[in-house]
Scaffold this motif. Structure first.
Motif, mmCIF file in Angstrom:
data_model
loop_
_atom_site.group_PDB
_atom_site.id
_atom_site.type_symbol
_atom_site.label_atom_id
_atom_site.label_comp_id
_atom_site.label_asym_id
_atom_site.label_seq_id
_atom_site.Cartn_x
_atom_site.Cartn_y
_atom_site.Cartn_z
ATOM 1 N N SER A 100 0.831 -1.206 0.000
ATOM 2 C CA SER A 100 0.000 0.000 0.000
ATOM 3 C C SER A 100 0.868 1.259 0.000
ATOM 4 N N GLN A 134 3.757 1.429 -1.426
ATOM 5 C CA GLN A 134 4.288 1.498 -2.788
ATOM 6 C C GLN A 134 3.275 2.138 -3.721
ATOM 7 N N GLU A 135 2.015 1.764 -3.584
ATOM 8 C CA GLU A 135 0.966 2.347 -4.427
ATOM 9 C C GLU A 135 0.782 3.831 -4.131
ATOM 10 N N ARG A 142 8.315 -2.024 -2.121
ATOM 11 C CA ARG A 142 7.908 -3.203 -2.895
ATOM 12 C C ARG A 142 8.821 -4.387 -2.586
#
Length: 73
Positions: free
Chosen positions: A34, A36-37, A50
């Motif tokens: 989350s 990373q997003e 990641r």
């Protein structure tokens, strides 16, 4: 029939600790993905998040595989 309560308690304790650790590790993986997003949405790079998430998932898979190995062998 005699129950070895010390052995039963030991198995319970180890099972509880491993279960909590595995759930915590999986949660760290989800949190890393989350992050990373969110970083990608802001235009940043999140390779470390990641990589950490994938490492957490790999450790979870290794623990599950080891548990299956212990059951089979």
């Amino acid at each position: 029939m005699k129950i070895d309560w010390a052995a039963l308690g030991s198995v319970f304790g180890v099972s509880l600790v491993v279960t909590v650790a595995l759930v915590g590790l999986f949660t760290l993986g989800i949190a890393g993905l989350s992050k990373q997003e969110a970083a990608a949405a802001r235009g940043g790079s999140a390779g470390l998040a990641r990589t950490g998430a994938y490492a957490c998932f790999a450790l979870c898979a290794a623990a599950v595989a080891f548990g299956i190995y212990l059951i089979v062998v």
